[in-house]
Design an enzyme around this catalytic site. Structure first.
Site, PDB file in Angstrom:
ATOM      1  N   SER A  22       8.754 154.783  -8.975  1.00 17.88           N
ATOM      2  CA  SER A  22       7.906 155.868  -9.490  1.00 17.88           C
ATOM      3  C   SER A  22       8.400 156.460 -10.815  1.00 17.88           C
ATOM      4  O   SER A  22       7.581 156.738 -11.698  1.00 17.88           O
ATOM      5  CB  SER A  22       7.763 156.969  -8.442  1.00 17.88           C
ATOM      6  OG  SER A  22       7.027 156.476  -7.353  1.00 17.88           O
ATOM      7  N   LYS A  71       8.007 163.636   4.197  1.00 22.57           N
ATOM      8  CA  LYS A  71       6.556 163.820   4.037  1.00 22.57           C
ATOM      9  C   LYS A  71       5.933 164.792   5.047  1.00 22.57           C
ATOM     10  O   LYS A  71       4.942 165.456   4.745  1.00 22.57           O
ATOM     11  CB  LYS A  71       5.829 162.468   4.142  1.00 22.57           C
ATOM     12  CG  LYS A  71       5.981 161.597   2.916  1.00 22.57           C
ATOM     13  CD  LYS A  71       5.173 160.323   3.098  1.00 22.57           C
ATOM     14  CE  LYS A  71       5.143 159.512   1.824  1.00 22.57           C
ATOM     15  NZ  LYS A  71       4.254 158.355   1.925  1.00 22.57           N
ATOM     16  N   ASP A 107      -1.893 159.061  -0.700  1.00 20.17           N
ATOM     17  CA  ASP A 107      -1.714 157.714  -0.124  1.00 20.17           C
ATOM     18  C   ASP A 107      -3.041 157.165   0.406  1.00 20.17           C
ATOM     19  O   ASP A 107      -3.387 156.002   0.156  1.00 20.17           O
ATOM     20  CB  ASP A 107      -0.708 157.747   1.033  1.00 20.17           C
ATOM     21  CG  ASP A 107       0.733 157.825   0.545  1.00 20.17           C
ATOM     22  OD1 ASP A 107       1.016 157.369  -0.574  1.00 20.17           O
ATOM     23  OD2 ASP A 107       1.575 158.352   1.298  1.00 20.17           O
ATOM     24  N   ALA A 132       1.624 151.189  13.518  1.00 21.43           N
ATOM     25  CA  ALA A 132       1.222 152.554  13.903  1.00 21.43           C
ATOM     26  C   ALA A 132       2.228 153.577  13.394  1.00 21.43           C
ATOM     27  O   ALA A 132       2.603 154.509  14.108  1.00 21.43           O
ATOM     28  CB  ALA A 132       1.071 152.635  15.418  1.00 21.43           C
TER      29      ALA A 132
HETATM   30  P1  NAP Z   1       6.955 153.384   9.714  1.00 24.76           P
HETATM   31  O1  NAP Z   1       6.437 154.771   9.841  1.00 24.76           O
HETATM   32  O2  NAP Z   1       8.369 153.084  10.046  1.00 24.76           O
HETATM   33  O3  NAP Z   1       5.987 152.448  10.619  1.00 24.76           O
HETATM   34  C1  NAP Z   1       6.170 151.054  10.688  1.00 24.76           C
HETATM   35  C2  NAP Z   1       5.265 150.443  11.754  1.00 24.76           C
HETATM   36  O4  NAP Z   1       5.531 149.038  11.757  1.00 24.76           O
HETATM   37  C3  NAP Z   1       5.522 150.935  13.169  1.00 24.76           C
HETATM   38  O5  NAP Z   1       4.344 150.855  13.919  1.00 24.76           O
HETATM   39  C4  NAP Z   1       6.543 149.908  13.686  1.00 24.76           C
HETATM   40  O6  NAP Z   1       6.533 149.726  15.071  1.00 24.76           O
HETATM   41  C5  NAP Z   1       5.984 148.650  13.057  1.00 24.76           C
HETATM   42  N1  NAP Z   1       7.051 147.629  12.971  1.00 24.76           N
HETATM   43  C6  NAP Z   1       8.235 147.755  12.331  1.00 24.76           C
HETATM   44  N2  NAP Z   1       8.942 146.607  12.456  1.00 24.76           N
HETATM   45  C7  NAP Z   1       8.181 145.777  13.217  1.00 24.76           C
HETATM   46  C8  NAP Z   1       8.364 144.454  13.720  1.00 24.76           C
HETATM   47  N3  NAP Z   1       9.480 143.754  13.457  1.00 24.76           N
HETATM   48  N4  NAP Z   1       7.389 143.913  14.473  1.00 24.76           N
HETATM   49  C9  NAP Z   1       6.265 144.621  14.755  1.00 24.76           C
HETATM   50  N5  NAP Z   1       6.023 145.874  14.304  1.00 24.76           N
HETATM   51  C10 NAP Z   1       6.969 146.442  13.539  1.00 24.76           C
HETATM   52  O7  NAP Z   1       6.756 152.842   8.214  1.00 24.76           O
HETATM   53  P2  NAP Z   1       5.590 153.237   7.196  1.00 24.76           P
HETATM   54  O8  NAP Z   1       6.008 154.395   6.383  1.00 24.76           O
HETATM   55  O9  NAP Z   1       4.333 153.276   7.967  1.00 24.76           O
HETATM   56  O10 NAP Z   1       5.619 151.985   6.192  1.00 24.76           O
HETATM   57  C11 NAP Z   1       5.281 150.698   6.654  1.00 24.76           C
HETATM   58  C12 NAP Z   1       5.253 149.704   5.500  1.00 24.76           C
HETATM   59  O11 NAP Z   1       4.250 150.074   4.551  1.00 24.76           O
HETATM   60  C13 NAP Z   1       6.563 149.592   4.716  1.00 24.76           C
HETATM   61  O12 NAP Z   1       6.789 148.250   4.423  1.00 24.76           O
HETATM   62  C14 NAP Z   1       6.281 150.363   3.447  1.00 24.76           C
HETATM   63  O13 NAP Z   1       7.031 149.877   2.338  1.00 24.76           O
HETATM   64  C15 NAP Z   1       4.804 150.064   3.248  1.00 24.76           C
HETATM   65  N6  NAP Z   1       4.140 151.102   2.456  1.00 24.76           N
HETATM   66  C16 NAP Z   1       3.569 150.728   1.281  1.00 24.76           C
HETATM   67  C17 NAP Z   1       2.922 151.669   0.502  1.00 24.76           C
HETATM   68  C18 NAP Z   1       2.291 151.243  -0.798  1.00 24.76           C
HETATM   69  O14 NAP Z   1       2.088 152.090  -1.673  1.00 24.76           O
HETATM   70  N7  NAP Z   1       1.930 149.976  -0.939  1.00 24.76           N
HETATM   71  C19 NAP Z   1       2.848 153.007   0.932  1.00 24.76           C
HETATM   72  C20 NAP Z   1       3.437 153.352   2.167  1.00 24.76           C
HETATM   73  C21 NAP Z   1       4.084 152.384   2.919  1.00 24.76           C
HETATM   74  P3  NAP Z   1       7.669 150.381  16.005  1.00 24.76           P
HETATM   75  O15 NAP Z   1       7.392 151.858  15.932  1.00 24.76           O
HETATM   76  O16 NAP Z   1       7.430 149.760  17.320  1.00 24.76           O
HETATM   77  O17 NAP Z   1       8.993 150.029  15.382  1.00 24.76           O
END
Ligand code: NAP
Length: 284
Positions: A22, A71, A107, A132
């Site tokens: 950023s 957040k 977002d 989720a």
């Molecule tokens: P988070 O709150 O930690 O949620 C991650 C989700 O993925 C949870 O449901 C988790 O399940 C699941 N998960 C994690 N590891 C897994 C695995 N090995 N197999 C199956 N499910 C799995 O993370 P978040 O903030 O939502 O972010 C998720 C992703 O989105 C990250 O890679 C982040 O970099 C990306 N992101 C991108 C942007 C963008 O601007 N492009 C913005 C925000 C986020 P459990 O709870 O069961 O572990």
């Protein structure tokens, strides 16, 4: 960059902050727009968050981006929460309006804009979200606000799915399923858009991808991945191989930033510059 006493300050509150793109993206955007602003990385541990927010006011910052892990917690310290943040249940952008700190969320809007910019329509579409967590909730909120026909949130842990569905507004077409349920396969077979919001495929684990019964998908289904490092994930590569249209996560990153830029400055964001900076950093 010529920083003086009148330079407007904005920045990013998070912990840790080592890999954030950023600062480079926003500082390039301010320079290209001829705006006297500077964007600073501000690494703040959770136990110092309230003092940091007081500091935002005391130091006269024009605004702040907020990232993991602050957040949700930051909402307790703000003067007002905008509807965009209320729907997502999290703040990623704060605007300092004459000493009042107002929490927004770019977002959800940023993700939907990235789809629209890629030519993908949202209204009336059937959507399946994999994962989720916080990103899933933002994406789901974006689809609801843009009148998707149905939004199915699906993850390996049904408890987490139920938790997130409960937080979204009632009387909206949002449903939860586990990855191994019949409801999941039924949702996939009518899906127009399938989104990976898990970190599966993110660097360094670039070979991993969500388990998807690809044969159930309609050929016209769009596959989207929020992971942006690498730019083309294993999930996206598989989708391309099978003839699907794909949308990567760098568009959301640029758009959430562009919307924050516009909230702080009131000027239209130089999206081409912001994308160029991200792409040049991410392709290294
Ligand atoms: P988070 O709150 O930690 O949620 C991650 C989700 O993925 C949870 O449901 C988790 O399940 C699941 N998960 C994690 N590891 C897994 C695995 N090995 N197999 C199956 N499910 C799995 O993370 P978040 O903030 O939502 O972010 C998720 C992703 O989105 C990250 O890679 C982040 O970099 C990306 N992101 C991108 C942007 C963008 O601007 N492009 C913005 C925000 C986020 P459990 O709870 O069961 O572990």
């Amino acid at each position: 960059m010529n920083i003086t006493a009148t330079t407007q300050k904005v920045g990013l509150l998070g912990w840790p902050l080592s890999h954030s793109l950023s600062p480079a993206m926003h500082n390039a955007a301010f320079a290209a727009s001829g705006l006297d602003y500077v964007y600073l990385p501000l690494a703040v541990p959770p136990e110092l968050l309230s003092q940091a927010v007081t500091g935002v006011k005391a130091l006269g910052f024009a605004g702040i981006n907020v990232t993991i892990p602050h957040k949700i917690a930051v909402m307790d310290y703000l003067d007002e929460i905008d509807n965009s943040a209320r729907l997502v249940g999290a703040v990623n952008t704060i605007v300092n309006k004459e000493g009042r700190l107002i929490g927004h969320n770019t977002d959800a809007g940023g993700y939907i804009s990235s789809l629209k910019l890629a030519g993908v329509a949202v209204t009336g579409k059937h959507v399946v979200i994999l994962g989720a967590g916080g990103a899933a909730r933002a994406v789901a909120a974006g689809f609801i606000a843009n009148h998707a026909a149905s939004v199915v949130i699906s993850a390996r842990d049904l408890g987490k799915v139920d938790g997130i569905v409960k937080l979204l507004p009632i009387n909206t077409p949002v449903y939860g399923t586990g990855w191994d349920s019949r409801d999941f396969t039924a949702a996939l077979s009518k899906a127009d858009i399938v989104i990976n919001t898990t970190p599966l495929g993110m660097y360094p684990n670039i070979a991993s991808q969500p388990p998807l019964p690809w044969e159930l998908l309609r050929p016209s289904a769009v596959i989207s991945d929020l992971v942006y490092n690498p730019l083309t994930t294993a999930f996206m590569a598989e989708a391309v191989r099978r003839g699907h249209t794909v949308v990567g996560g760098e568009g959301m990153l640029a758009e959430q930033g562009a919307l924050a830029f516009e909230l702080w400055t009131g000027c239209s964001a130089p999206r081409d510059i912001m994308q160029q900076v991200l792409l040049s950093k991410l392709s290294k």
